[in-house]
Enzyme design. Structure first.
Site, PDB file in Angstrom:
ATOM      1  N   LYS A 171      -5.090  -0.353  -2.926  1.00 13.27           N
ATOM      2  CA  LYS A 171      -5.800   0.223  -1.780  1.00 13.27           C
ATOM      3  C   LYS A 171      -7.295   0.277  -2.084  1.00 13.27           C
ATOM      4  CE  LYS A 171      -2.275   3.430  -0.024  1.00 13.27           C
ATOM      5  NZ  LYS A 171      -2.102   2.818   1.284  1.00 13.27           N
TER       6      LYS A 171
ATOM      7  N   ARG B 245       9.041   2.456   1.998  1.00 15.60           N
ATOM      8  CA  ARG B 245      10.283   1.931   2.574  1.00 15.60           C
ATOM      9  C   ARG B 245      11.222   1.411   1.491  1.00 15.60           C
ATOM     10  NH1 ARG B 245       6.993  -2.162   6.317  1.00 15.60           N
ATOM     11  NH2 ARG B 245       5.500  -0.461   6.102  1.00 15.60           N
TER      12      ARG B 245
HETATM   13  N1  BES Z   1       1.362   5.886   2.087  1.00 21.21           N
HETATM   14  C1  BES Z   1       0.973   4.808   2.916  1.00 21.21           C
HETATM   15  C2  BES Z   1       0.831   5.205   4.388  1.00 21.21           C
HETATM   16  C3  BES Z   1      -0.306   6.136   4.724  1.00 21.21           C
HETATM   17  C4  BES Z   1      -1.518   5.619   5.116  1.00 21.21           C
HETATM   18  C5  BES Z   1      -0.134   7.492   4.707  1.00 21.21           C
HETATM   19  C6  BES Z   1      -2.543   6.472   5.445  1.00 21.21           C
HETATM   20  C7  BES Z   1      -1.165   8.348   5.047  1.00 21.21           C
HETATM   21  C8  BES Z   1      -2.368   7.837   5.424  1.00 21.21           C
HETATM   22  C9  BES Z   1       1.975   3.666   2.826  1.00 21.21           C
HETATM   23  O1  BES Z   1       2.654   3.534   1.641  1.00 21.21           O
HETATM   24  C10 BES Z   1       1.221   2.400   3.052  1.00 21.21           C
HETATM   25  O2  BES Z   1       0.400   2.101   2.248  1.00 21.21           O
HETATM   26  N2  BES Z   1       1.512   1.727   4.153  1.00 21.21           N
HETATM   27  C11 BES Z   1       0.830   0.539   4.501  1.00 21.21           C
HETATM   28  C12 BES Z   1       1.848  -0.439   5.025  1.00 21.21           C
HETATM   29  C13 BES Z   1       1.306  -1.848   5.153  1.00 21.21           C
HETATM   30  C14 BES Z   1       1.085  -2.438   3.783  1.00 21.21           C
HETATM   31  C15 BES Z   1       2.301  -2.659   5.921  1.00 21.21           C
HETATM   32  C16 BES Z   1      -0.182   0.892   5.590  1.00 21.21           C
HETATM   33  O3  BES Z   1       0.114   1.713   6.446  1.00 21.21           O
HETATM   34  O4  BES Z   1      -1.288   0.340   5.536  1.00 21.21           O
HETATM   35 ZN    ZN Z   2       1.564   2.332   0.199  1.00 18.75          ZN
END
Ligand code: BES
Ligand code: ZN
Ligand code: ZN
Length: 489
Positions: A266, A340
């Site tokens: 990230k 997931r």
């Molecule tokens: N933990 C994150 C989702 C999240 C994002 C929670 C912002 C709270 C605030 C999750 O694991 C994630 O990173 N999801 C990705 C999915 C994508 C790679 C398809 C996302 O939402 O960007």
């Molecule tokens: Zn994630």
């Protein structure tokens, strides 16, 4: 922690430091306060929602100050106004270093409905919560100790409503307290220990599956996410009313103690908020606490898969193929779609226990914030009655949910060229739903609801009863839904 009690009936008996009263727009202020509410007050205080006006009583009343709190238009009233009013009153007392507070609602001659009493209790306790563990200058902090609710004469069910509100709000604060802990403290092992402590205290069964158990059982999706981390993974299974002849439900929560994204790293801006990626698991712990203390007539299994998601030389890589607990194979396209993966194993484990329904909670997608903002959580379900019971619970608790569809079109998008499934669709559309469509592949024929809480797990701006940080939203919602489900045949 703020303690809420039922005060004596008559306002003039009030010995507390502040008396807060709620006033609707355009409503008259009661005659006992006529002396203080001169023309000036009328001009400056109109009763608009959230508006406050404090008057010093100069020794003419048995309390130091009278605090008027605007309740807005009476016809727009909903029970959450009562949580907000209590929150506003507690904040005022705190800011003015007044340890005791009394809250009254204007129509005190009639008994207040019990859900209003419960909401006033919840609002007081939620607003009194602060995370101060790491502040070394304790003298700067001030806590309100007692909140007395001034009711009419004897009100049936009032004491029970205060007790119910206390159990729920304290369970929610328990979640907030653990959720604020950063990833260097709240490791999977640390959370598992807390779960064990709670189990002992509330007489629940507890089992912690270790890395070696996961290997034997084929929980390779959790193991794959854990590969980049030096902290061992844990899968905590709590059970309330184990062995009793009662309908079994399962609550499952995403417990990523830190989500760096893994190899699909990230951006660093805001990454510190990913300590909250364990919210789902902690909310499940809070639900177990509340349900066991309210003694709901159900059996409840709380399942918490816990691990960090880190990059390293041993971390999983995009393109890796893994076999989940239910035998399905997954191509990992993006290591940041890790929630997931751990839920895949945990949901398949839950389904194997044959519960009447499974409810999962997860900070699963950023896309749910694009979709609903921070006003409510996304709900996806394969059963209309189950969905309805959660939607209804959301209206009552004001932990609102909005249902999104789970059409087969979305499942199509999750099929991989090289394995049964891939963990992201790659089309960049309907991110919240495609995540749920992926989860659906692991629940077999169970009735299931998925709640994406990524937008409501924390607040960043002032709120009448949540301090900045973790909210613990989901505890009151799911406990209420389970209460309603336990009444239905
Ligand atoms: N933990 C994150 C989702 C999240 C994002 C929670 C912002 C709270 C605030 C999750 O694991 C994630 O990173 N999801 C990705 C999915 C994508 C790679 C398809 C996302 O939402 O960007
Ligand atoms: Zn994630
Ligand atoms: Zn995550």
């Amino acid at each position: 922690m703020v303690k809420v009690k039922i005060g004596k009936g008559c306002l003039t008996d009030v010995k507390e430091d502040v008396l807060a009263i709620g006033v609707f727009e355009g409503m008259k202020i009661p005659k006992e306060f006529k002396e203080f509410t001169k023309e000036k007050t009328k001009r400056q205080f109109e009763g608009k929602l959230g508006q406050t006006y404090a008057i010093t009583t100069l020794g003419k009343m048995p309390f130091k100050r009278l605090l008027l709190i605007g309740l807005g238009k009476e016809k727009e009233f909903n029970v959450d106004f009562m949580r907000r009013m209590a929150g506003t009153a507690v904040r005022y007392a705190e800011a003015n270093k007044l340890p005791k507070l009394c809250i009254s609602v204007l129509e005190r001659k009639v008994c207040l409905p019990t859900d209003i009493i419960q909401a006033l209790t919840e609002g007081s306790i939620l607003a009194g919560y602060k995370f101060t563990q790491f502040k070394t200058k304790k003298e700067e902090l001030f806590d309100v100790e007692d909140v007395h609710l001034v009711l009419g004469s004897h009100c049936p069910g009032a004491q029970e409503a205060v007790e119910r509100g206390t159990v729920l709000a304290e369970a929610q604060n328990f979640v907030r307290d653990l959720n604020e802990l950063p990833a260097n403290i709240a490791t999977p092992a640390y959370i598992a220990d807390h779960a064990k402590k709670l189990a002992k205290k509330n007489r629940m069964a507890v089992k912690v599956l270790e890395k070696s158990d996961m290997k034997k059982m084929g929980m390779n999706a959790i193991l794959a996410v854990n590969r980049g981390s030096t902290e061992p993974p844990k899968l905590v299974v709590l059970e309330y009313n184990k062995g009793k002849k009662l309908p079994l439900y399962a609550a499952v929560g995403k417990g990523i103690t830190f989500d760096s994204g893994g190899i699909s790293l990230k951006p660093s801006k805001g990454m510190e908020e990913m300590k909250y990626d364990k919210t789902g698991a902690l909310v499940v712990l809070g639900i177990m606490k509340a349900v066991s203390e309210l003694k709901l007539p159900i059996r409840l299994m709380g399942i918490m898969p816990l691990t960090e998601n880190m990059p390293s030389g041993s971390a999983q890589k995009p393109g890796d193929i893994i076999k989940a607990f239910n035998g399905k194979t997954i191509e990992v396209i993006n290591t940041d779609a890790e929630g997931r993966l751990i839920l895949a194993d945990a949901l398949a484990y839950a389904a194997k226990q044959k519960p009447k329904a499974i409810i999962d909670l997860a900070t699963l997608t950023g896309a749910v914030i694009v979709c609903l903002g921070r006003a409510g959580a996304g709900l996806m379900a394969n059963d209309d009655k189950l969905a309805r019971s959660i939607q209804d619970a959301g209206l009552k608790t004001y932990e609102r949910v909005w249902r999104l569809p789970l059409w087969p079109d979305y499942t199509e998008l999750m099929k991989s060229d090289f394995a049964d499934l891939k963990n992201v669709s790659g089309v960049g559309e309907a991110g919240t739903i495609t995540a749920a469509a992926f989860l659906k592949e692991f629940i077999g024929d169970a009735k299931w609801a998925h709640i994406d809480i990524a937008g409501v797990d924390l607040v960043n701006k002032p709120h009448p009863y949540y301090a900045k940080g973790a909210t613990g939203i989901g505890v009151r919602l799911v406990t209420e839904a389970l209460k309603n489900l336990s009444k239905k045949k």
